[in-house]
Motif scaffolding. Structure first.
Motif, PDB file in Angstrom:
ATOM      1  N   CYS A   1       0.855  -1.191   0.000  1.00 12.39           N
ATOM      2  CA  CYS A   1       0.000   0.000   0.000  1.00 12.39           C
ATOM      3  C   CYS A   1       0.886   1.235   0.000  1.00 12.39           C
ATOM      4  O   CYS A   1       1.818   1.334   0.801  1.00 12.39           O
ATOM      5  CB  CYS A   1      -0.900   0.016   1.235  1.00 12.39           C
ATOM      6  N   VAL A   2       0.603   2.169  -0.894  1.00 15.95           N
ATOM      7  CA  VAL A   2       1.336   3.432  -0.892  1.00 15.95           C
ATOM      8  C   VAL A   2       0.408   4.530  -0.382  1.00 15.95           C
ATOM      9  O   VAL A   2      -0.703   4.694  -0.863  1.00 15.95           O
ATOM     10  CB  VAL A   2       1.917   3.767  -2.278  1.00 15.95           C
ATOM     11  N   VAL A   3       0.870   5.221   0.645  1.00 17.21           N
ATOM     12  CA  VAL A   3       0.114   6.314   1.252  1.00 17.21           C
ATOM     13  C   VAL A   3       0.647   7.631   0.700  1.00 17.21           C
ATOM     14  O   VAL A   3       1.856   7.897   0.769  1.00 17.21           O
ATOM     15  CB  VAL A   3       0.250   6.288   2.793  1.00 17.21           C
ATOM     16  N   CYS A   4      -0.251   8.435   0.148  1.00 13.56           N
ATOM     17  CA  CYS A   4       0.139   9.712  -0.456  1.00 13.56           C
ATOM     18  C   CYS A   4      -0.465  10.862   0.349  1.00 13.56           C
ATOM     19  O   CYS A   4      -1.596  11.280   0.085  1.00 13.56           O
ATOM     20  CB  CYS A   4      -0.342   9.776  -1.907  1.00 13.56           C
ATOM     21  N   PRO A   5       0.259  11.362   1.327  1.00 18.83           N
ATOM     22  CA  PRO A   5      -0.265  12.493   2.100  1.00 18.83           C
ATOM     23  C   PRO A   5      -0.092  13.814   1.345  1.00 18.83           C
ATOM     24  O   PRO A   5       0.872  14.009   0.603  1.00 18.83           O
ATOM     25  CB  PRO A   5       0.593  12.491   3.373  1.00 18.83           C
ATOM     26  N   GLY A   6      -1.043  14.708   1.583  1.00 19.14           N
ATOM     27  CA  GLY A   6      -0.843  16.098   1.201  1.00 19.14           C
ATOM     28  C   GLY A   6       0.039  16.749   2.247  1.00 19.14           C
ATOM     29  O   GLY A   6       0.938  16.111   2.797  1.00 19.14           O
ATOM     30  N   GLU A   7      -0.218  17.990   2.566  1.00 16.13           N
ATOM     31  CA  GLU A   7       0.629  18.658   3.546  1.00 16.13           C
ATOM     32  C   GLU A   7       0.379  18.104   4.950  1.00 16.13           C
ATOM     33  O   GLU A   7      -0.753  18.071   5.429  1.00 16.13           O
ATOM     34  CB  GLU A   7       0.380  20.161   3.522  1.00 16.13           C
ATOM     35  N   VAL A   8       1.451  17.661   5.584  1.00 18.21           N
ATOM     36  CA  VAL A   8       1.409  17.110   6.936  1.00 18.21           C
ATOM     37  C   VAL A   8       2.334  17.940   7.816  1.00 18.21           C
ATOM     38  O   VAL A   8       3.448  18.296   7.412  1.00 18.21           O
ATOM     39  CB  VAL A   8       1.855  15.628   6.950  1.00 18.21           C
ATOM     40  N   ALA A   9       1.875  18.237   9.007  1.00 17.21           N
ATOM     41  CA  ALA A   9       2.667  19.052   9.939  1.00 17.21           C
ATOM     42  C   ALA A   9       3.751  18.193  10.592  1.00 17.21           C
ATOM     43  O   ALA A   9       3.616  17.718  11.713  1.00 17.21           O
ATOM     44  CB  ALA A   9       1.762  19.671  10.995  1.00 17.21           C
ATOM     45  N   THR A  10       4.839  17.984   9.867  1.00 15.86           N
ATOM     46  CA  THR A  10       5.975  17.217  10.366  1.00 15.86           C
ATOM     47  C   THR A  10       7.235  18.074  10.287  1.00 15.86           C
ATOM     48  O   THR A  10       7.246  19.126   9.638  1.00 15.86           O
ATOM     49  CB  THR A  10       6.197  15.934   9.541  1.00 15.86           C
ATOM     50  N   PRO A  11       8.341  17.629  10.899  1.00 15.80           N
ATOM     51  CA  PRO A  11       9.576  18.419  10.864  1.00 15.80           C
ATOM     52  C   PRO A  11      10.126  18.666   9.460  1.00 15.80           C
ATOM     53  O   PRO A  11      10.922  19.583   9.270  1.00 15.80           O
ATOM     54  CB  PRO A  11      10.545  17.556  11.690  1.00 15.80           C
ATOM     55  N   ILE A  12       9.718  17.870   8.461  1.00 11.27           N
ATOM     56  CA  ILE A  12      10.224  18.081   7.107  1.00 11.27           C
ATOM     57  C   ILE A  12       9.810  19.457   6.566  1.00 11.27           C
ATOM     58  O   ILE A  12      10.443  20.003   5.669  1.00 11.27           O
ATOM     59  CB  ILE A  12       9.756  16.945   6.161  1.00 11.27           C
ATOM     60  N   LEU A  13       8.745  20.039   7.160  1.00  9.17           N
ATOM     61  CA  LEU A  13       8.327  21.383   6.739  1.00  9.17           C
ATOM     62  C   LEU A  13       9.401  22.423   7.015  1.00  9.17           C
ATOM     63  O   LEU A  13       9.441  23.480   6.375  1.00  9.17           O
ATOM     64  CB  LEU A  13       7.031  21.785   7.459  1.00  9.17           C
ATOM     65  N   ASP A  14      10.268  22.120   7.963  1.00  9.29           N
ATOM     66  CA  ASP A  14      11.338  23.066   8.294  1.00  9.29           C
ATOM     67  C   ASP A  14      12.319  23.236   7.138  1.00  9.29           C
ATOM     68  O   ASP A  14      13.106  24.187   7.125  1.00  9.29           O
ATOM     69  CB  ASP A  14      12.083  22.606   9.549  1.00  9.29           C
ATOM     70  N   LYS A  15      12.277  22.318   6.178  1.00  7.37           N
ATOM     71  CA  LYS A  15      13.163  22.395   5.017  1.00  7.37           C
ATOM     72  C   LYS A  15      12.535  23.182   3.871  1.00  7.37           C
ATOM     73  O   LYS A  15      13.147  23.324   2.813  1.00  7.37           O
ATOM     74  CB  LYS A  15      13.500  20.978   4.532  1.00  7.37           C
ATOM     75  N   ARG A  16      11.319  23.668   4.064  1.00  9.36           N
ATOM     76  CA  ARG A  16      10.661  24.434   3.002  1.00  9.36           C
ATOM     77  C   ARG A  16      11.421  25.741   2.755  1.00  9.36           C
ATOM     78  O   ARG A  16      11.790  26.437   3.704  1.00  9.36           O
ATOM     79  CB  ARG A  16       9.219  24.768   3.400  1.00  9.36           C
ATOM     80  N   PRO A  17      11.636  26.113   1.503  1.00 14.95           N
ATOM     81  CA  PRO A  17      12.271  27.400   1.208  1.00 14.95           C
ATOM     82  C   PRO A  17      11.460  28.578   1.746  1.00 14.95           C
ATOM     83  O   PRO A  17      12.020  29.589   2.159  1.00 14.95           O
ATOM     84  CB  PRO A  17      12.319  27.421  -0.323  1.00 14.95           C
ATOM     85  N   VAL A  18      10.126  28.449   1.736  1.00 10.32           N
ATOM     86  CA  VAL A  18       9.249  29.481   2.292  1.00 10.32           C
ATOM     87  C   VAL A  18       8.681  28.954   3.606  1.00 10.32           C
ATOM     88  O   VAL A  18       7.996  27.918   3.625  1.00 10.32           O
ATOM     89  CB  VAL A  18       8.089  29.825   1.323  1.00 10.32           C
ATOM     90  N   PRO A  19       8.948  29.584   4.735  1.00 10.88           N
ATOM     91  CA  PRO A  19       8.494  29.091   6.033  1.00 10.88           C
ATOM     92  C   PRO A  19       6.971  28.918   6.089  1.00 10.88           C
ATOM     93  O   PRO A  19       6.223  29.664   5.454  1.00 10.88           O
ATOM     94  CB  PRO A  19       8.957  30.172   7.014  1.00 10.88           C
ATOM     95  N   VAL A  20       6.537  27.918   6.864  1.00 11.53           N
ATOM     96  CA  VAL A  20       5.112  27.646   7.039  1.00 11.53           C
ATOM     97  C   VAL A  20       4.713  28.089   8.438  1.00 11.53           C
ATOM     98  O   VAL A  20       5.339  27.703   9.430  1.00 11.53           O
ATOM     99  CB  VAL A  20       4.805  26.145   6.856  1.00 11.53           C
ATOM    100  N   SER A  21       3.663  28.896   8.542  1.00 11.90           N
ATOM    101  CA  SER A  21       3.259  29.453   9.833  1.00 11.90           C
ATOM    102  C   SER A  21       2.647  28.391  10.741  1.00 11.90           C
ATOM    103  O   SER A  21       2.182  27.339  10.277  1.00 11.90           O
ATOM    104  CB  SER A  21       2.238  30.576   9.621  1.00 11.90           C
TER     105      SER A  21
END
Length: 259
Positions: free
Chosen positions: A183-203
């Motif tokens: 089974c492959v799970v395809c999440p949209g945006e999830v509030a995980t630490p990987i967001l810290d790598k976004r070029p544009v910060p997420v509030s």
């Protein structure tokens, strides 16, 4: 008694985010969970949470971008438990230099190896065990970037996650005769630490509206608990407040106002 009592699960990327949430959820269902990631301390924290909750967890740190390390951990699991029932192929990473203008070979290698090669290594390492026992379920964390091409996630990450989706479906095509499900799970945006790598910060406000790690962990638990004759091939999980949809609506309203 939990639905996974007596089962053995291996969760990669188990030190934080979706992997940590999945490990905790599987342990609550009675599974003994093997925790893997590159850093030992976060894995120990996950194990402590599981044990404080009455569950069973074993820490096996390692760099999953190295096939020899993956093989060693799989061998350790077989020696210790004699079987593996669930693989949660969750380890992954991204970089900030995501556009074609910014990409360098070392960044490409890191993203492909961290998201795709590692997933292949883990799958190939556990399949012999699952074939012998005539059953098992592999659950892979991909992304909506594995289904939709957009600049947000970056070209290398998007390509890697598309490949993870293809990998999962190909496993079902070949291994269904051995009672093995993927089974492959395809999440949209999830509030995980990987967001810290976004070029544009997420509030913080936007993160609160996203899918949470525990939501994905519970979904993985559900898939793992399904009877052996049932396979969920692919599932998408996205926030109700979908920032992509909202941006498209706003753009449509701006365009309509100019007419």
């Amino acid at each position: 008694m939990g639905a996974l009592q007596g089962r053995i699960a291996w969760v990669t990327g188990a030190g934080s985010g979706i992997g940590q949430a999945a490990a905790i959820a599987l342990a609550r269902e009675g599974a003994t969970v093997v925790l893997t990631g590159r850093r030992k301390e976060p894995l120990q924290q996950t194990a402590a949470t599981i044990k404080d909750d009455g569950g069973k967890a074993v820490v096996r740190p390692g760099d999953l971008m190295k096939a020899s390390v993956v093989g060693r951990i799989a061998t350790d699991i077989e020696k210790a438990f004699g079987r593996l029932d669930i693989l949660v192929n969750n380890a992954g990473l991204n970089i900030t230099e995501r556009s074609w203008r910014q990409l360098k070979p070392e960044g490409i290698d890191l993203v492909i190896e961290g998201n795709l090669s590692s997933a292949f290594y883990c799958a190939t390492a556990v399949l012999p065990m699952m074939r012998r026992q005539k059953g098992g379920v592999l659950i892979h964390t991909a992304s909506m970037a594995g289904r939709v091409v957009s600049p947000l996630s970056g070209t290398a990450y998007t390509a890697a996650k598309h490949a993870v989706v293809a990998m999962s479906h190909s496993l079902n095509m070949e291994e269904c005769v051995n009672g093995i499900r993927s089974c492959v799970v395809c999440p949209g945006e999830v509030a995980t630490p990987i967001l810290d790598k976004r070029p544009v910060p997420v509030s913080k406000e936007d993160r609160a509206k996203m899918v949470q790690s525990e939501d994905c962990g519970d979904l993985i638990r559900y898939v793992a608990c399904l009877p052996p004759h049932v396979c969920i091939n692919e599932v998408h999980i996205t926030p109700t407040w979908n920032r992509g949809y909202v941006a498209a609506l706003q753009q449509a309203h701006v365009g309509a106002g100019k007419k």
